[in-house]
Write a protein that holds these residues in place. Structure first.
Motif, PDB file in Angstrom:
ATOM      1  N   TYR A  68     -25.217  -9.636  -3.272  1.00  0.00           N
ATOM      2  CA  TYR A  68     -24.304  -8.701  -3.030  1.00  0.00           C
ATOM      3  C   TYR A  68     -22.833  -9.329  -3.045  1.00  0.00           C
ATOM      4  CZ  TYR A  68     -22.428  -4.901  -0.006  1.00  0.00           C
ATOM      5  OH  TYR A  68     -21.752  -3.992   0.607  1.00  0.00           O
ATOM      6  N   GLY A  69     -22.792 -10.557  -2.357  1.00  0.00           N
ATOM      7  CA  GLY A  69     -21.437 -11.152  -2.285  1.00  0.00           C
ATOM      8  C   GLY A  69     -20.798 -11.346  -4.048  1.00  0.00           C
ATOM      9  N   PHE A  87     -26.047  -1.809  -2.396  1.00  0.00           N
ATOM     10  CA  PHE A  87     -25.765  -2.280  -3.897  1.00  0.00           C
ATOM     11  C   PHE A  87     -25.175  -1.029  -4.495  1.00  0.00           C
ATOM     12  CE2 PHE A  87     -28.196  -6.001  -3.378  1.00  0.00           C
ATOM     13  CZ  PHE A  87     -27.412  -7.003  -4.088  1.00  0.00           C
ATOM     14  N   ALA A  88     -25.941   0.082  -4.543  1.00  0.00           N
ATOM     15  CA  ALA A  88     -25.382   1.253  -5.345  1.00  0.00           C
ATOM     16  C   ALA A  88     -23.907   1.874  -4.727  1.00  0.00           C
ATOM     17  CB  ALA A  88     -26.454   2.243  -5.063  1.00  0.00           C
ATOM     18  N   ASN A 145     -22.826  -8.508   4.435  1.00  0.00           N
ATOM     19  CA  ASN A 145     -24.094  -8.567   4.668  1.00  0.00           C
ATOM     20  C   ASN A 145     -24.685  -6.988   4.360  1.00  0.00           C
ATOM     21  OD1 ASN A 145     -26.514  -8.503   5.378  1.00  0.00           O
ATOM     22  ND2 ASN A 145     -26.283  -9.118   7.680  1.00  0.00           N
ATOM     23  N   PRO A 146     -25.397  -6.892   3.368  1.00  0.00           N
ATOM     24  CA  PRO A 146     -25.728  -5.545   3.008  1.00  0.00           C
ATOM     25  C   PRO A 146     -26.476  -4.669   3.985  1.00  0.00           C
ATOM     26  CG  PRO A 146     -27.079  -7.115   1.982  1.00  0.00           C
ATOM     27  CD  PRO A 146     -25.780  -7.948   2.542  1.00  0.00           C
ATOM     28  N   LEU A 149     -26.062   3.462   3.890  1.00  0.00           N
ATOM     29  CA  LEU A 149     -26.925   4.667   3.950  1.00  0.00           C
ATOM     30  C   LEU A 149     -26.355   5.811   4.536  1.00  0.00           C
ATOM     31  CD1 LEU A 149     -30.955   3.264   4.549  1.00  0.00           C
ATOM     32  CD2 LEU A 149     -29.872   4.730   2.616  1.00  0.00           C
ATOM     33  N   GLU A 150     -25.374   5.653   5.441  1.00  0.00           N
ATOM     34  CA  GLU A 150     -24.825   6.809   5.958  1.00  0.00           C
ATOM     35  C   GLU A 150     -23.701   7.321   5.164  1.00  0.00           C
ATOM     36  OE1 GLU A 150     -23.068   5.514   9.734  1.00  0.00           O
ATOM     37  OE2 GLU A 150     -24.664   3.914   9.683  1.00  0.00           O
ATOM     38  N   SER A 151     -23.269   6.683   3.992  1.00  0.00           N
ATOM     39  CA  SER A 151     -22.204   7.112   3.172  1.00  0.00           C
ATOM     40  C   SER A 151     -22.823   8.193   2.190  1.00  0.00           C
ATOM     41  CB  SER A 151     -21.658   5.782   2.583  1.00  0.00           C
ATOM     42  OG  SER A 151     -20.528   6.325   1.745  1.00  0.00           O
TER      43      SER A 151
END
Lengths: 587, 887
Positions: free
Chosen positions: A365-366, A402-403, A458-459, A465-467
């Motif tokens: 992710y980084g 990630f998305a 940190n993912p 998910l709230e977005s």
């Protein structure tokens, strides 16, 4: 001595000398004449590439004096090549005849002074000449002319072959494996030059590496040399590492043990007790070589090169691939392109060798930053990322992060990358239905701002998910029916010669948020509909370049005739309210 | 019961071929004599051939036929002598009975003549008809019912018809029935008959003629009478006419309507001259239509059209996405009462019209020009059209142009002596160049104008191709001008108008040549990216960059190397600009502008910024990019990145938070402070001016101050563009995220106090707009997918195959079919023949039986008779005996 001018003359002269030496032992001193030409060549080479090894040959300087008369202009590479050829023929013949001393070589002076038989004296003396010839040839490997280098290499390898067949040392027991280690090591050392880029010569050498024994001994020699060079110099020159890498990467082991091993040095009978015969030993040597090489601090570019071939030609051949873990994790932690490249090796370790890597996804992710779409290894990275994120057991928050991050980064990406990353994101959403809230969240409340935190590493805590994927959203009707009045770019038409009444035609600007490229905006508008079930294969999109897109656009046929601009052109800079006209002048 | 009866019916008659015909002959047959063949399925429109059979009738016929043929043969089976009818033509079927009669008659006459009357000169033979002497008929003493003839005019009498068409046989027969007594005179009567026939027809003809004459006479008389009366009835004429018309079939309302409509169209008066206002209004409407079409294209509705519209799915749709490519059925319509086929225009009405307009307008102008030799009108008309659609604040800009035209007029007076009036269209670029080189701007324009006029497509056939070529050459010329050491931007500025006009005339070829230029440039760029990993920023024109194999100008500072070929103009910046002016930039997809956009995107991402030139060129590309999307307001990530980079290289290098640089820019390195100005004096003397395009084409900075001023100008332009972007993208949902890095850098700039006050102000205002817009932009609403319709179940219609023949004959080759047909026919014939033979045998057996029975009965009768006579004899004898005894 009579000599004709030019290389022909030299060849004839050398031919005569050669004949004489081979014909009778009495003429043995003619060897000096042959060696003299080499000597000069080697000195010239040394002059070109001044190196530390020049001093080692001090002992043989004595031999130079008699041949100075031969020719003052023997630097001519043609002549040197003739001399090399002559030497090759001479010592090959001598080796085959067994006229060289076998066993531990006593010093020349003691033998000559001693009272042994004349034959023995001759053999020892000749062995000394052979020795010095090999040294000359090795020095010629650094000659400026490539032809000379090539010839010297092939001659040396011929010696290696002949010496293997007619060993110059006594076997310790019957059937013992004998190989001219000393000579071969010297050859390899010559190849791994500290000053010159030997890539051409190394590519010549590559064909010898197809033989099992040569490969094995090359690996051993290279390991030794790397250790020695690294110990000797505080700062090892870049060219050495480069040469070493070229040699190392040229070594490729067979995937499976094959029965018919090809040996460069012909042996009457192969014994299973020899190490060279077994692939396992080769692997060990291979591993030692690479680990020894990677242990040292390498230039940054070289790390990239190593990492590029890591997954394909290094890891599969190691006896213990897990030994690479340290190197790869270190590289992965370095960040940037090196991390991207280390991914591939790490993946193999995780996938096939049970490597536990706790923060793998977090680091992955980084790795996602805006430059990811601009680097050279984009296709490779996304291929792997697709692989990593293909598991359906990944937690939803991770995939969502990630998305979301990818779509955020897509705001800065060029069209060719967008065409790849948009289907990628859609595939993520398809694989993980729990993430569909990102594009379809009918029960969600209106938010003041995007809850997603782009700075969070940190993912799990990025609140993705709230977005929602607002970045991808293509069209949204403007809240206000008219555009902001101060917008300079909104072109208002005053039509016809009715100056008082302006017909503003662009009022109906729908504030379509669109990418300027039609294909991209079509790809992005996929999220407006419910996603189709089947995934889109991104493999053909990975290598897409802007030029391909351009060609595709050009080739696309227009059904009707081409639409035209109906506002007449007035000048190069366009209408007055065009930005070009505002900011640029013709004069 | 019923079944038994049916069976009885069947037994009674099998196969009655002419049942229907005989049924027609006897309309009310006895229902008990009729066999009805039941039909399994009633099929509409099929004629049932054997629906009704009449077994009795057909059997009777069969028996009769056999009696005539088979029985005859049977009876003559043991006879050696044969009766032959030797009358002429008795057995030939090819002759008609009349012919036979005639021939026989002739033969008979011949025979008689030879035998008896060789010497009989005087005696005329008497011709007869039906046994009557024709001489009697000549005398009309026997007129055949002429009254009835007169009554039924036009129809031939039954006798006549029978005589002509029914053959003499029938009549003869009739005759014999009527007059049985005269049978002996058969040959005579035949002659009479023919004579009578001829006489009758002659008479009829005469009668008809007389009647016609009479009618004519009557009509004439009537006409004359009418004329006399007409004068009296003069005022009432329409009435009788109407009465006459009523006799015709009255046209129905629809036809009348069509006629009326047709006449209405024709009767439309010609357009009157329009007033200024109306003209303006029309122009406005035209523009509105064009604008509407543009908006439609911008939204890409043409492309999405099918997906957005609820597509009609028939229940029979197989869901295989098979669609007829093009519905080429023509719409039927009527014009002037005639049927005509409407063109497809209606579908793309607005589009087509707009294009037609485009096509027509310039051609009209040019037609006028061609009549006007010195070509003034074109300038006037140009300015007029510009006035038409320019808005008032563009007028001041136009005015000098007008003046220029007037000045140019005078100048041309002088130049006219040198410039020829007509120019052949150049066949090659060199030709055009030689035509134009060394001339002043006005002259060059005039030359191009005249080439265009002299080669107008309406004048000669090949002119279209010539002018299409001219477009390409002009384009090349413009490129050359831009590449030259002292780029003549003024000329380009004017030539653009010519290019525009040519493009309006030939859109396809123009788009092709521009595409060609773009492709060339992109290929080159691709090559250099692959070879060196980067590509130099192009100048105003590109294609000639290959000649100069130079490294891009690397001087970061003032010393913009004067001779450096890198500073020479490169790529298609000018072509990109021209493409944007010739073609609509707001289209969702356009064959020219979309590739141009990709090209610009590549320029912004692939070309490293190494010098001040590059900055200027990059900013010019940015401006063009924003101009391209100014109407469609599309989002350009590369542009934002580029502006970010430009802002960055104007700050002293210390990496701040909140932004990341991407490809062409680096956070640190040689060129990372390219736009930084540290000289305070230069900062103080800076005035905000527009950047000169000459920078892009290799202008050299004379002094350090000038370079610094340019830097500041670049920065100002950059900030202005940022502001523009902010306004442009304020409606995007991801506005904050797009602008966050820019905001961070701008804040940094504000913090940097070294900027001149004007620039500070600009930064400040941009930042405040950014904040305002950020506040204004709507709140984040979670996304919701569009609801999709449920997919209907697939329905399959049966596959229909046309079956032309039933049975086994189906599905084989032609020869095979023919063979099967023949076999079938043979089989049927064979069966038929067997049946016939069987019936013949039955018939014969019946006959033999009846013969035997007859014979037996005869014999019985004879025996009986014998016995009878014997009994009588015996009785008589006994009686005699008894008498004797008694006596």
């Amino acid at each position: 001595m009579e000599r004709g001018p030019g290389p022909d003359g030299a060849r004839r002269a050398l031919g005569c000398l050669l004949e004489a030496v081979l014909a009778s032992r009495g003429e043995a001193n003619a060897v000096f004449d042959i060696l003299a030409v080499l000597q000069v060549g080697a000195r010239a080479a040394e002059g070109v590439g001044e190196g530390p090894r020049g001093s080692r040959e001090g002992g043989s300087r004595a031999e130079q004096s008699p041949q100075a008369r031969l020719s003052p202009q023997s630097e001519d590479s043609e002549e040197i090549r003739e001399a090399v050829r002559a030497c090759g023929r001479l010592f090959a013949a001598l080796l085959e005849r067994g006229e060289l001393f076998v066993g531990r070589l006593p010093s020349e002076d003691s033998v000559l002074a001693g009272s042994q038989g004349a034959t023995r004296k001759y053999k020892v003396w000749m062995r000394h000449r052979y020795h010095s010839c090999c040294n000359r040839l090795r020095e010629l490997l650094a000659h400026s002319s490539f032809e000379v280098k090539e010839l010297a290499l092939s001659t040396l390898m011929r010696f290696v072959q002949l010496e293997g067949v007619h060993p110059l040392e006594k076997p310790k027991w019957d059937g013992c494996y004998l190989f001219p280690h000393q000579l071969f090591k010297a050859v390899v050392e010559g190849l791994l030059s500290l000053e010159d880029d030997c890539s051409l010569l190394l590519s010549q050498f590559r064909e010898y590496l197809e033989h099992d024994d040569i490969r094995y001994h090359t690996m051993q020699a290279a390991t030794d040399i790397v250790v020695r060079v690294a110990n000797r110099y505080l700062e090892v020159p870049f060219t050495f590492w480069n040469n070493a890498f070229t040699l190392l990467s040229a070594v490729s082991l067979p995937r499976q043990e094959c029965n018919t091993s090809s040996f460069y040095v012909k042996h009457a009978k192969l014994s299973q007790t020899w190490k060279v015969v077994h692939l396992k030993e080769h692997r060990k040597a291979f591993q030692l070589m690479w680990l020894g090489f990677l242990k040292h601090e390498l230039p940054l570019g070289l790390y990239k090169k190593v990492l590029v071939i890591m997954h394909d030609s290094i890891l599969p051949h190691l006896a213990q691939p897990s030994l690479m873990i340290d190197f790869l994790t270190r590289a992965y932690d370095m960040g940037g392109a090196i991390s991207l490249l280390a991914l591939n090796g790490l993946f193999i370790l995780i996938h096939q060798h049970n490597l536990e890597y706790p923060d793998f996804y977090r680091k992955l992710y980084g790795l996602l930053d805006p430059s990811i779409f601009h680097v050279k290894y984009r296709a490779r990275f996304f291929h792997l990322a697709d692989l990593f994120l293909s598991s359906s057991h990944l937690p939803a928050y991770l995939v969502a992060a990630f998305a979301k991050r990818l779509s955020r980064l897509a705001l800065t990406a060029p069209p060719e990358a967008l065409l790849m990353v948009l289907p990628f994101i859609c595939n993520l959403l398809r694989r993980h239905p729990a993430c569909r809230v990102l594009v379809h969240h009918p029960l969600g409340h209106e938010l003041d701002s995007d809850p997603f935190d782009p700075e969070e590493g940190n993912p799990a805590e990025s609140r993705a998910l709230e977005s929602s994927l607002w970045e991808l959203q293509v069209s949204m009707l403007c809240a206000s029916p008219t555009p902001p009045p101060s917008l300079p770019g909104s072109r208002c038409f005053c039509l016809g010669p009715l100056p008082r009444k302006r017909v503003v035609m662009c009022v109906l600007l729908q504030a379509l948020q669109q990418h300027y490229h039609p294909e991209v905006s079509q790809a992005a508008s996929v999220i407006n509909q419910a996603l189709s079930v089947s995934e889109i294969s991104i493999a053909p999109l990975l290598e897409l370049t802007a030029f391909e897109i351009f060609e595709r656009n050009l080739k696309k046929k227009c059904q009707e005739s081409v639409p035209l601009q109906f506002i007449p052109a007035q000048g190069l800079l366009g209408l007055q309210d065009d930005l070009c006209a505002q900011h640029f002048t013709l004069s | 019961m019923g079944k038994a009866r049916l069976a009885a019916f069947r037994r009674k008659g099998s196969g009655a071929p002419a049942g229907a015909q005989s049924g027609r002959a006897r309309p009310n047959p006895n229902p008990f004599e009729v066999k009805v063949n039941r039909q399994k399925f009633p099929v509409l429109g099929r004629k049932a051939r054997h629906a009704v059979g009449q077994p009795g009738v057909s059997r009777a016929r069969a028996v009769q036929k056999r009696t005539q043929t088979l029985l005859k043969e049977y009876k003559e089976r043991d006879k050696s002598n044969v009766f032959t009818d030797k009358r002429f033509g008795e057995y030939s079927s090819s002759m008609s009975p009349e012919e036979k009669m005639m021939k026989r008659f002739a033969l008979e006459q011949q025979r008689q003549h030879e035998k008896k009357s060789i010497y009989n000169l005087n005696e005329d033979e008497e011709l007869t008809h039906y046994g009557q002497s024709l001489a009697d008929i000549e005398k009309h003493n026997d007129i055949v019912d002429s009254d009835s003839d007169a009554e039924e005019r036009g129809t031939l009498s039954a006798e006549l018809t029978a005589a002509h068409f029914g053959g003499g046989g029938g009549l003869l027969h009739k005759k014999t029935l009527q007059q049985q007594g005269e049978d002996e005179e058969k040959p005579r009567s035949r002659k009479e008959l023919i004579e009578e026939l001829i006489a009758k027809s002659k008479q009829e003809k005469r009668e008809r003629q007389a009647q016609r004459e009479g009618a004519l006479e009557l009509t004439e008389k009537l006409d004359q009478d009418w004329k006399e009366i007409q004068t009296l009835l003069a005022h009432k004429t329409p009435k009788p006419e109407n009465r006459d018309q009523k006799e015709k079939p009255k046209p129905d309302a629809y036809d009348m309507m069509v006629r009326e409509l047709g006449f209405e169209m024709k009767a439309q008066p010609s357009n009157r001259m329009k007033t200024e206002e109306e003209l303006a209004k029309e122009e406005q409407e035209r523009l509105q239509k064009l604008e509407a079409a543009r908006l439609r294209r911008m939204r890409g509705e043409d492309m999405h059209g099918d997906s957005r519209k609820p597509k009609h799915l028939s229940a029979d749709d197989l869901n295989d996405d098979f669609v007829l490519d093009k519905d080429d059925r023509r719409l039927l319509s009527y014009t002037d009462g005639k049927m005509s086929v409407e063109e497809e225009q209606s579908r793309e009405a607005s589009d087509g019209e707009s294009e037609e307009d485009h096509h027509e307008d310039p051609s009209d102008e040019n037609l006028e020009e061609s009549s006007d030799p010195d070509g003034h009108s074109d300038l006037d008309s140009d300015t007029e059209t510009e006035e038409d659609c320019g808005r008032p604040d563009t007028e001041p800009r136009l005015a000098p142009q007008k003046r220029l035209a007037n000045n140019g007029h005078k100048a041309r007076e002088a130049a006219r002596n040198e410039l020829p009036y007509t120019f052949a269209a150049p066949e090659s670029y060199e030709e055009l160049k030689s035509l134009l080189s060394g001339k002043t701007m006005e002259e060059q324009l005039l030359v191009v104008e005249r080439i265009k006029t002299c080669n107008h497509p309406s004048l000669a056939a090949g002119n279209k191709a010539k002018l299409e070529k001219l477009f390409g050459f002009l384009l090349e010329y413009v490129g050359d001008l831009a590449t030259s050491d002292t780029p003549d931007l003024g000329v380009i500025d004017k030539l653009v108008v010519q290019l525009y006009n040519l493009c309006q005339m030939f859109p396809d070829s123009a788009s092709n040549s521009i595409k060609f230029v773009l492709r060339d440039a992109m290929h080159e760029m691709e090559g250099s990216v692959e070879a060196r990993g980067r590509v130099a920023f192009p100048g105003l024109d590109v294609r000639h960059r290959q000649r100069e194999t130079q490294a891009p100008c690397r001087e970061p500072d003032v010393g913009l190397d004067p001779g450096s070929p890198g500073s020479r103009p490169g790529l298609q910046l000018i072509y990109l600009k021209i493409a944007g002016m010739l073609f609509p930039t707001s289209d969702f997809w356009h064959p020219v502008t979309t590739p141009a956009l990709v090209c610009m995107s590549q320029l912004l991402t692939k070309c490293p910024v190494l010098s001040l030139h590059d900055v200027v060129k990059g900013l010019f590309v940015c401006c063009m990019f924003l101009d391209y999307v100014s109407l469609s307001r599309r989002f350009i990530p590369e542009l934002v990145n580029f502006l970010l980079g430009i802002l960055y290289i104007a700050t002293p290098n210390k990496h701040g938070q909140g932004y990341t640089l991407v490809h062409p820019f680096r956070a640190s390195g040689k060129n990372s402070e390219l736009l930084l100005v540290s000289d305070e004096e230069d900062t103080a003397t800076w005035q905000r001016t527009g950047l000169s395009l000459r920078w892009a084409s290799g202008l050299k900075a004379q002094t350090k101050t000038e370079a610094n001023h340019t830097r500041l100008s670049c920065l100002a332009v950059c900030v202005a563009l940022v502001k523009h972007c902010v306004l442009l993208y304020s409606s995007l949902p991801a506005f904050h995220d797009i602008m966050r890095p820019l905001r961070a850098l701008l804040t940094e700039h504000l913090a940097n106090r070294t900027h001149p006050p004007e620039l500070q102000e600009l930064c400040q205002s941009t930042l405040s707009t950014l904040t305002d817009m950020g506040k204004q932009s709507q709140r984040c609403r979670p996304l919701v997918c569009e609801k999709s319709k449920p997919v209907p179940l697939r329905l399959f219609t049966p596959r229909l195959v046309k079956v032309l023949e039933f049975g086994r004959k189906q599905g084989s080759s032609k020869e095979e079919q023919e063979r099967k047909r023949l076999i079938h026919k043979h089989k049927r014939e064979f069966k038929g023949a067997v049946r016939e033979i069987r019936r013949d045998n039955q018939f014969l057996a019946r006959m033999q039986l009846s013969e035997t029975l007859e014979r037996d009965a005869e014999r019985k009768r004879k025996v009986k008779q014998l016995f009878n006579s014997l009994a009588t004899q015996e009785g008589e004898w006994k009686a005699l005996k008894r008498k004797k005894f008694k006596k």
